[in-house]
Design an enzyme around this catalytic site. Structure first.
Site, PDB file in Angstrom:
ATOM      1  N   GLY A 218       0.818  -1.194   0.000  1.00 64.04           N
ATOM      2  CA  GLY A 218       0.000   0.000   0.000  1.00 64.04           C
ATOM      3  C   GLY A 218       0.854   1.246   0.000  1.00 64.04           C
ATOM      4  O   GLY A 218       0.337   2.350   0.150  1.00 64.04           O
ATOM      5  N   GLY A 261       3.934  -3.610  -4.707  1.00 63.94           N
ATOM      6  CA  GLY A 261       3.676  -3.769  -6.133  1.00 63.94           C
ATOM      7  C   GLY A 261       3.992  -2.453  -6.806  1.00 63.94           C
ATOM      8  O   GLY A 261       5.042  -2.248  -7.417  1.00 63.94           O
ATOM      9  N   ARG A 298      -6.888   3.010 -15.280  1.00 57.96           N
ATOM     10  CA  ARG A 298      -6.841   3.644 -13.950  1.00 57.96           C
ATOM     11  C   ARG A 298      -7.601   4.970 -13.863  1.00 57.96           C
ATOM     12  O   ARG A 298      -8.313   5.198 -12.891  1.00 57.96           O
ATOM     13  CB  ARG A 298      -5.392   3.800 -13.484  1.00 57.96           C
ATOM     14  CG  ARG A 298      -4.672   2.446 -13.326  1.00 57.96           C
ATOM     15  CD  ARG A 298      -3.327   2.562 -12.639  1.00 57.96           C
ATOM     16  NE  ARG A 298      -3.473   2.868 -11.228  1.00 57.96           N
ATOM     17  CZ  ARG A 298      -3.330   4.060 -10.692  1.00 57.96           C
ATOM     18  NH1 ARG A 298      -2.996   5.096 -11.437  1.00 57.96           N
ATOM     19  NH2 ARG A 298      -3.520   4.237  -9.417  1.00 57.96           N
ATOM     20  N   TYR A 302     -10.381   4.269 -11.203  1.00 56.10           N
ATOM     21  CA  TYR A 302     -10.026   4.765  -9.862  1.00 56.10           C
ATOM     22  C   TYR A 302      -9.996   6.290  -9.778  1.00 56.10           C
ATOM     23  O   TYR A 302      -9.512   6.827  -8.781  1.00 56.10           O
ATOM     24  CB  TYR A 302      -8.622   4.282  -9.466  1.00 56.10           C
ATOM     25  CG  TYR A 302      -8.368   2.810  -9.490  1.00 56.10           C
ATOM     26  CD1 TYR A 302      -9.079   1.949  -8.645  1.00 56.10           C
ATOM     27  CD2 TYR A 302      -7.394   2.263 -10.320  1.00 56.10           C
ATOM     28  CE1 TYR A 302      -8.814   0.589  -8.652  1.00 56.10           C
ATOM     29  CE2 TYR A 302      -7.129   0.899 -10.315  1.00 56.10           C
ATOM     30  CZ  TYR A 302      -7.843   0.069  -9.480  1.00 56.10           C
ATOM     31  OH  TYR A 302      -7.572  -1.267  -9.476  1.00 56.10           O
ATOM     32  N   CYS A 328     -15.709   3.310 -28.339  1.00 55.51           N
ATOM     33  CA  CYS A 328     -17.104   3.709 -28.381  1.00 55.51           C
ATOM     34  C   CYS A 328     -17.694   3.500 -26.997  1.00 55.51           C
ATOM     35  O   CYS A 328     -18.485   2.582 -26.736  1.00 55.51           O
ATOM     36  CB  CYS A 328     -17.843   2.931 -29.458  1.00 55.51           C
ATOM     37  SG  CYS A 328     -17.465   3.660 -31.054  1.00 55.51           S
ATOM     38  N   TYR A 356      -0.381  -1.636 -12.785  1.00 52.79           N
ATOM     39  CA  TYR A 356      -1.809  -1.763 -13.120  1.00 52.79           C
ATOM     40  C   TYR A 356      -2.138  -1.029 -14.423  1.00 52.79           C
ATOM     41  O   TYR A 356      -3.233  -0.493 -14.585  1.00 52.79           O
ATOM     42  CB  TYR A 356      -2.690  -1.266 -11.954  1.00 52.79           C
ATOM     43  CG  TYR A 356      -2.268  -1.884 -10.639  1.00 52.79           C
ATOM     44  CD1 TYR A 356      -2.490  -3.237 -10.402  1.00 52.79           C
ATOM     45  CD2 TYR A 356      -1.597  -1.141  -9.674  1.00 52.79           C
ATOM     46  CE1 TYR A 356      -2.059  -3.822  -9.222  1.00 52.79           C
ATOM     47  CE2 TYR A 356      -1.168  -1.723  -8.491  1.00 52.79           C
ATOM     48  CZ  TYR A 356      -1.403  -3.059  -8.271  1.00 52.79           C
ATOM     49  OH  TYR A 356      -0.972  -3.637  -7.103  1.00 52.79           O
TER      50      TYR A 356
HETATM   51  C1  LIG Z   1      -2.266  -5.799  -4.691  1.00 60.40           C
HETATM   52  C2  LIG Z   1      -1.597  -6.374  -3.534  1.00 60.40           C
HETATM   53  C3  LIG Z   1      -0.356  -5.880  -3.100  1.00 60.40           C
HETATM   54  C4  LIG Z   1       0.335  -4.719  -3.769  1.00 60.40           C
HETATM   55  O1  LIG Z   1      -0.263  -3.497  -3.543  1.00 60.40           O
HETATM   56  P1  LIG Z   1       0.417  -2.165  -4.118  1.00 60.40           P
HETATM   57  O2  LIG Z   1      -0.482  -1.073  -3.700  1.00 60.40           O
HETATM   58  O3  LIG Z   1       0.528  -2.306  -5.597  1.00 60.40           O
HETATM   59  O4  LIG Z   1       1.775  -2.052  -3.515  1.00 60.40           O
HETATM   60  C5  LIG Z   1       0.236  -6.496  -2.026  1.00 60.40           C
HETATM   61  N1  LIG Z   1      -0.341  -7.545  -1.391  1.00 60.40           N
HETATM   62  C6  LIG Z   1      -1.522  -8.056  -1.779  1.00 60.40           C
HETATM   63  C7  LIG Z   1      -2.090  -9.225  -1.063  1.00 60.40           C
HETATM   64  C8  LIG Z   1      -2.195  -7.485  -2.854  1.00 60.40           C
HETATM   65  O5  LIG Z   1      -3.376  -7.997  -3.232  1.00 60.40           O
END
Ligand SMILES: *Cc1c(COP(=O)(O)O)cnc(C)c1O
Length: 400
Positions: A218, A261, A298, A302, A328, A356
């Site tokens: 996160g 991620g 995105r 989002y 479209c 993403y």
């Molecule tokens: C998506 C996800 C992440 C990565 O989140 P980021 O915000 O891209 O860093 C980590 N752990 C789990 C279990 C996830 O589903």
């Protein structure tokens, strides 16, 4: 990688095109390692952000592990050369057979449902250690769609069900080797992580066998010049202090895991498109590009903000544009942006498109998914061909 180099990639490979800069991924990983060097920490790249096998190989070379959410991601990780124990499987609402498949492959498994835990314990007892994904009930992240810790979330086992978990664990003798939480994406506030940590440390006391404390991810990255990302240096300091204190007080050593991620790959990625048309309406000036939410969802999904720059006319006079796609369907990338004058056939770039981006793309409107290119050793390398009409027809059953 400079903008001039990006423009040359667009000329060489055509658009729409995803370009990833290897060095940025390595720099981001080094920053994480530095920030958390005071605790015993391991990183598992959450590969759902960007799963091209060439990217996975870079991650492996850097020494990180892999966090996966489907059995195919596990298989991709193995093909990329990760050892099973470098892979963590954190699925949600999958069939029990998929979990057994992951077990057969020998990876770490995170269970996030009482019924699955019970089945697993009944069948395998203490023969295969597992981790538990808990929901600490912390509201995190800027957006409900990307928050997973709230009360209505489908993710994790509620911490309020701890008595139930304990009964299953003691009856089936299942070994709990780790506890996990992941409360959402784009969490800027360090305190939210620390709050989660406190909840998790309380839970560790219930499981003496726990070796790993997985705090998920996160980490926020800045999407605009004025925005701030998560202060990982401050988090690293405070976390190390708290963990050391816990370890001494409870005589219980813990390895801390994270699953970044976006933090690793977002800023490495650029999404490059060409302008098909400039369309003036009574209300606005649209720049219509050769892409849409089929390639970068995105903004529509989002409300995400991606900086947009005109690569072919960087010194043009700034004017106001609304950037839209060619689907479209309403597919607005950005409203009312000041961008150096855009002309038809100009090449634009969306920054921060590594996470993403391609991964959530589709062939909606029967348009081809973009090619992917890696910038490495000062050269561009094609790592995924652009989709073709033949690809769209590949699995369809028909007679020509
Ligand atoms: C998506 C996800 C992440 C990565 O989140 P980021 O915000 O891209 O860093 C980590 N752990 C789990 C279990 C996830 O589903």
């Amino acid at each position: 990688m400079t903008d001039t180099q990006l423009l040359s990639a667009a000329e060489q490979f055509g658009t729409p095109l995803y370009v990833y800069d290897q060095q940025t991924i390595e720099t981001q990983y080094a920053k994480l390692q530095q920030a958390f060097s005071k605790s015993n920490t391991r990183f598992f790249y959450a590969c759902k952000a960007l799963s091209n096998i060439n990217i996975l190989r870079i991650i492996k070379e850097m020494g990180a592990g892999l966090d996966t959410v489907s059995i195919n991601e596990v298989q991709l990780g193995l093909k990329a050369g990760f050892e099973p124990q470098q892979i963590l499987f954190t699925p949600n609402c999958v069939h029990f057979l998929e979990i057994e498949e992951a077990m057969r492959l020998g990876v770490h498994i995170n269970l996030d449902n009482i019924s699955t835990l019970e089945q697993f314990g009944n069948k395998y007892g203490n023969t295969y250690p597992v981790m538990l994904r808990l929901n600490p009930h912390i509201m995190a992240g800027g957006n409900f769609k990307i928050s997973t810790g709230h009360i209505d979330s489908k993710f994790g086992i509620s911490i309020h069900q701890i008595r139930h978990i304990e009964r299953i664990v003691s009856r089936t003798q299942i070994q709990v080797e780790g506890l996990h939480m992941h409360t959402g994406s784009e969490i800027k506030d360090v305190e939210v992580f620390l709050q989660g940590l406190e909840v998790m440390l309380d839970m560790v006391d219930h499981f003496p066998q726990v070796k790993y404390l997985d705090l998920g991810s996160g980490f926020k990255v800045p999407y605009t010049a004025s925005e701030k990302g998560t202060n990982i240096l401050s988090l690293g300091e405070k976390l190390a202090e708290r963990i050391h204190h816990f370890e001494l007080e409870h005589n219980h050593p813990l390895e801390i895991w994270f699953e970044p991620g976006k933090y690793l790959v977002s800023e490495s990625g650029s999404f490059v498109v060409s302008v098909n048309v400039i369309k003036q309406t009574p209300a606005t000036v649209f720049a219509g590009v050769n892409s849409g939410f089929n390639h970068l969802i995105r903004p529509m999904f989002y409300d995400a903000h991606h900086e947009i720059h005109n690569l072919s006319n960087p010194d043009g006079v700034e004017r106001i544009y609304t950037i839209v796609g060619n689907l479209c369907e309403t597919d607005t990338f950005a409203w009312d942006r000041f961008i150096p004058e855009i002309r038809e056939n100009d090449v634009l770039v969306f920054r921060n498109a590594g996470a993403y981006g391609f991964e959530m793309s589709s062939s909606f409107n029967s348009r081809n998914q973009p090619a992917e290119v890696l910038f490495t050793g000062n050269a561009f390398k094609l790592i995924r061909k652009r989709q073709t009409l033949d690809d769209l027809l590949r699995n369809q059953i028909w007679e020509a």
